[in-house]
Design a protein around this motif. Structure first.
Motif, mmCIF file in Angstrom:
data_model
loop_
_atom_site.group_PDB
_atom_site.id
_atom_site.type_symbol
_atom_site.label_atom_id
_atom_site.label_comp_id
_atom_site.label_asym_id
_atom_site.label_seq_id
_atom_site.Cartn_x
_atom_site.Cartn_y
_atom_site.Cartn_z
ATOM 1 N N ASP A 1 0.804 -1.217 0.000
ATOM 2 C CA ASP A 1 0.000 0.000 0.000
ATOM 3 C C ASP A 1 0.837 1.268 0.000
ATOM 4 N N ARG A 2 2.056 1.205 0.532
ATOM 5 C CA ARG A 2 2.931 2.368 0.509
ATOM 6 C C ARG A 2 4.360 1.888 0.306
ATOM 7 N N GLY B 1 2.043 -12.968 0.879
ATOM 8 C CA GLY B 1 0.826 -12.185 1.036
ATOM 9 C C GLY B 1 -0.440 -12.904 0.621
ATOM 10 N N VAL B 2 -0.328 -14.193 0.267
ATOM 11 C CA VAL B 2 -1.497 -14.904 -0.258
ATOM 12 C C VAL B 2 -1.870 -16.130 0.562
ATOM 13 N N LYS C 1 -6.487 -9.529 -5.225
ATOM 14 C CA LYS C 1 -5.201 -10.230 -5.186
ATOM 15 C C LYS C 1 -5.016 -11.196 -6.363
ATOM 16 N N LEU C 2 -6.096 -11.618 -6.974
ATOM 17 C CA LEU C 2 -5.971 -12.519 -8.126
ATOM 18 C C LEU C 2 -5.285 -11.823 -9.298
ATOM 19 N N LEU D 1 0.785 -6.961 0.066
ATOM 20 C CA LEU D 1 -0.506 -7.430 -0.413
ATOM 21 C C LEU D 1 -0.268 -8.701 -1.223
ATOM 22 N N VAL D 2 0.733 -8.623 -2.078
ATOM 23 C CA VAL D 2 1.207 -9.767 -2.861
ATOM 24 C C VAL D 2 2.703 -9.590 -3.050
ATOM 25 N N SER D 3 3.461 -10.659 -2.972
ATOM 26 C CA SER D 3 4.869 -10.605 -3.356
ATOM 27 C C SER D 3 5.218 -11.847 -4.151
ATOM 28 N N VAL D 4 6.267 -11.726 -4.961
ATOM 29 C CA VAL D 4 6.692 -12.817 -5.839
ATOM 30 C C VAL D 4 8.206 -12.942 -5.790
#
Length: 359
Positions: free
Chosen positions: A231-232, A267-268, A312-313, A239-242
């Protein structure tokens, strides 16, 4: 804060003996998560055994090419280590995207692995939480779920794991070395954390009194990278990371073939999520946007988003494709370049706020 006994360990074996012999004891290292939970009343250990001064603070390159990271290596030091930056950029990037500079100066490798969820209900003792008090219920089910799981959750818990570092370690296929009263054992990092099932209070497979002493990395992959969507730009959880580590057949080809890869998502889920379905689609396949999207769709086929986190999808799909493009040199799709491949989330485009690594 409720009073507690403080003991400073002289060595790892004595620390294990102290905690193993006291069901209400806990290890203390950097304290960046445990002390916060104690202040909130989430955890109330009767004894803290300080292991922060044990000589487990080195990064060593082993003869077989593996790298051994002591449990007390600080996150800031690990991110700045020349071997880590050069051989394992995915890990350096993940560490630098976590917390603030001050916290990275205190937080340890072992403590980072063991940090607990930042679910707002877990951190509020006035609300029911199966993770904090088994059998009381999950307030997040039917509650605020923007930051919660879309994969691997259960009716008993929909919280997510907060670590950036652990996601990178999952993509690197790292191993965790632990010492217990029965001796030393090694646990693959993909097996170290648990999904909630019907025992969400258990974050890891560790027994009481087992101490993480090191993390071991296999020989470095050809290429690796980490991306975090939040978010910042700083001091925010994913929220999501890869995280992706991969090997290409011919990295000079216009469209190289992916010989092998490992993908982990953050994040999932309740644990760093190893994206095995996506890996299966991409292993041996050309590095194309079509294949990247197909891999993401295969992984997300089992996703069960909640009422606040359906964004998130597409966010996961876009983030995964972006990292794979970065590592393989595949061109961005025309639709994305034109701004038409960014489905709207609850606060605008799902890739808004993407940032490069930094504090």
């Amino acid at each position: 804060m409720i009073p507690f006994e403080y003991r400073r360990a002289d060595d790892a074996a004595s620390a294990v003996a102290l905690v193993s012999g006291n069901p209400n004891a806990a290890f203390l290292a950097g304290g960046t998560n445990l002390v916060d939970r104690m202040k909130l009343g989430v955890d109330n250990p009767g004894m803290l055994v300080d292991v922060s001064r044990l000589p487990l603070d080195a990064v060593a390159v082993l003869e077989d090419g593996r790298v051994r990271i002591g449990t007390n290596v600080r996150n800031a030091d690990l991110a700045a280590n020349a071997v880590i930056r050069r051989r394992y950029p995915v890990l350096a990037q993940a560490l630098l995207s976590g917390a603030s500079g001050q916290l990275r100066n205190m937080a340890t490798t072992g403590g980072n692995l063991l940090q607990r969820t930042r679910c707002v209900y877990f951190q509020d003792p006035s609300t029911p939480c199966n993770k904090r008090e088994p059998g009381t219920g999950c307030s997040a089910v039917g509650g605020y779920t923007r930051y919660h799981a879309i994969l691997g959750a259960s009716e008993h818990c929909v919280a997510t794991h907060p670590s950036d570092m652990a996601v990178a370690l999952a993509a690197l296929d790292a191993a965790v070395v632990v010492l217990g009263s029965d001796g030393e054992r090694t646990i693959e990092v993909s097996e170290f954390h648990r999904l909630p099932g019907d025992e969400p209070e258990k974050d890891t497979v560790l027994g009481h009194g087992e101490l993480v002493t090191a993390v071991e990395l296999p020989p470095a992959p050809q290429r690796s990278a980490y991306r975090k969507v939040r978010d910042r730009a700083s001091y925010a959880f994913a929220l999501v990371s890869v995280a992706v580590a991969l090997e290409l057949e011919d990295d000079d080809a216009v469209t190289p073939v992916i010989r092998d890869l490992r993908i982990a998502l953050g994040g999932v889920a309740h644990k760093p999520w190893r994206a095995l379905q996506a890996e299966a689609v991409l292993r041996g396949a050309p590095a194309t946007e079509e294949n990247f999207r197909a891999a993401a769709d295969a992984e997300l086929a089992a996703a069960e988003p909640l009422h606040d986190n359906g964004f998130k999808l597409p966010m996961t799909r876009n983030a995964l494709a972006a990292v794979l493009r970065e590592l393989t040199g595949a061109p961005a799709p025309e639709a994305a370049a034109a701004g038409t491949d960014h489905p709207e989330g609850p606060e605008g485009p799902v890739d808004a706020g993407w940032e490069e690594m930094g504090s």
